[in-house]
Design an enzyme around this catalytic site. Structure first.
Site, PDB file in Angstrom:
ATOM      1  N   HIS A  36      43.711  23.961  36.167  1.00 27.79           N
ATOM      2  CA  HIS A  36      43.495  23.416  37.330  1.00 27.79           C
ATOM      3  C   HIS A  36      44.040  22.147  37.526  1.00 27.79           C
ATOM      4  O   HIS A  36      44.629  21.637  38.499  1.00 27.79           O
ATOM      5  CB  HIS A  36      41.876  23.213  37.451  1.00 27.79           C
ATOM      6  CG  HIS A  36      41.167  24.571  37.705  1.00 27.79           C
ATOM      7  ND1 HIS A  36      40.274  25.037  36.280  1.00 27.79           N
ATOM      8  CD2 HIS A  36      41.043  25.395  38.634  1.00 27.79           C
ATOM      9  CE1 HIS A  36      39.629  26.089  36.900  1.00 27.79           C
ATOM     10  NE2 HIS A  36      40.132  26.454  38.070  1.00 27.79           N
ATOM     11  N   ASP A 151      46.610  33.898  39.874  1.00 26.83           N
ATOM     12  CA  ASP A 151      45.876  34.800  41.329  1.00 26.83           C
ATOM     13  C   ASP A 151      47.125  34.806  42.284  1.00 26.83           C
ATOM     14  O   ASP A 151      46.745  34.489  43.189  1.00 26.83           O
ATOM     15  CB  ASP A 151      44.663  33.986  41.706  1.00 26.83           C
ATOM     16  CG  ASP A 151      43.483  33.722  40.659  1.00 26.83           C
ATOM     17  OD1 ASP A 151      42.844  35.069  39.925  1.00 26.83           O
ATOM     18  OD2 ASP A 151      43.483  32.864  40.250  1.00 26.83           O
ATOM     19  N   SER A 186      42.091  30.445  31.995  1.00 24.91           N
ATOM     20  CA  SER A 186      41.059  30.853  32.951  1.00 24.91           C
ATOM     21  C   SER A 186      39.814  30.162  32.488  1.00 24.91           C
ATOM     22  O   SER A 186      39.499  30.196  31.431  1.00 24.91           O
ATOM     23  CB  SER A 186      41.162  32.203  32.876  1.00 24.91           C
ATOM     24  OG  SER A 186      39.811  32.835  33.565  1.00 24.91           O
ATOM     25  N   ARG A 188      37.218  31.988  32.520  1.00 26.73           N
ATOM     26  CA  ARG A 188      36.454  33.273  31.933  1.00 26.73           C
ATOM     27  C   ARG A 188      36.900  33.341  30.207  1.00 26.73           C
ATOM     28  O   ARG A 188      36.212  33.568  29.619  1.00 26.73           O
ATOM     29  CB  ARG A 188      36.911  34.320  32.534  1.00 26.73           C
ATOM     30  CG  ARG A 188      36.443  34.674  34.030  1.00 26.73           C
ATOM     31  CD  ARG A 188      37.262  35.760  34.234  1.00 26.73           C
ATOM     32  NE  ARG A 188      37.042  35.987  36.112  1.00 26.73           N
ATOM     33  CZ  ARG A 188      35.983  36.893  36.504  1.00 26.73           C
ATOM     34  NH1 ARG A 188      35.367  37.624  35.617  1.00 26.73           N
ATOM     35  NH2 ARG A 188      35.732  36.928  37.842  1.00 26.73           N
TER      36      ARG A 188
END
Length: 280
Positions: A36, A151, A186, A188
């Site tokens: 990010h 993504d 990620s 996750r």
């Protein structure tokens, strides 16, 4: 750093800035990491104002349990953003603020981009993505918006969204940022055990090998080879592997020198679903 929770306050703040200023938008669901931050830093370098939205969008989760498990780390996210700049505008609304008329998705015609890969396994996912991204783009009216290539299917769908809604916004795709072992960064990943997180380097290793094979072998051969590799690995369950052209995202039947391709993969490591892709 500006922390804003309502659309009204965000509109008021942005309208108070000089009209000539450029705005960069980085939409996120929080649980921020260095991937990010690469988007945030690029936005800071290319725009006068950077808005980072932090909102876990309920309409893009087809699995309620997955939504419930998604981490919420706003304080840590703000601390991380401050390492890049104190001038970032953080927009962190509630679900009722973003979906004042009820938490439902719009339906879009993405011309088939949403029916393959992630769309096959996550019904309604991209309508949810399109709904929240359109809301954010319309609210912020940025000059540019930044999305990661991890993504990649989502990135192409957002580019399509901007075309069909006629929003005058440049969509910037940014390279995948990886952990030291090659695992695509990620949110996750935090749910993986220490051992699985280390082992998950296997996913990128297989993608790199697939890229090499794609130079001399057919797409079908490479896909079947990848499937075989995961059949022999006890800790990973392959959900899909596809090789598709980057524009239409259609699975390749016969290679065309005039097209660019990517390999896409989704793998379960325990109960954590990981996706990745690589340019071929």
């Amino acid at each position: 750093m500006q922390l804003i929770n309502t659309k009204k306050e965000l509109k008021s703040y942005l309208s108070s800035q000089a009209k000539t200023k450029t705005i960069g938008l980085v939409p996120t669901m929080g649980a921020l990491h260095l991937g990010h931050m690469s988007l945030v830093k690029r936005s800071i370098g290319e725009n006068d104002i950077t808005v980072v939205s932090i909102f876990v969008n309920p309409t893009q989760f087809n699995n309620k349990e997955d939504l419930e498990k998604y981490p919420s780390t706003l304080e840590a996210d703000i601390s991380l953003l401050k390492t890049a700049s104190n001038k970032i505008v953080v927009f962190a609304p509630s679900s009722s603020e973003m979906y004042s008329g009820g938490i439902t998705s719009k339906t879009y015609d993405f011309e088939g981009l949403d029916n393959v890969m992630e769309g096959e396994f996550r019904e309604g996912h991209f309508d949810g993505v399109g709904t929240i991204v359109e809301k954010l783009l319309s609210l912020v009216t940025p000059t540019r918006a930044y999305f990661g290539e991890k993504d990649f299917q989502q990135l192409q769908i957002i580019r399509k969204l901007v075309k069909i809604t006629n929003l005058p916004i440049e969509i910037i795709g940014c390279p995948i940022v990886r952990e030291a072992n090659g695992l695509a960064m990620s949110s996750r990943n935090e749910r993986l055990s220490k051992e699985l997180r280390k082992e998950a380097a296997y996913i990128y290793d297989i993608l790199k090998a697939a890229k090499q094979k794609f130079g001399t072998k057919s797409a079908n051969f490479v896909v079947e080879w990848v499937k075989e590799q995961f059949e022999t690995h006890p800790n990973f369950k392959l959900e899909y592997v596809k090789i598709a052209d980057v524009n239409q995202l259609k699975p390749v039947i016969r290679k065309n020198r005039n097209l660019k391709y990517r390999a896409f993969i989704a793998v379960y490591a325990g109960d954590v679903r990981l996706i990745d892709n690589i340019a071929l």
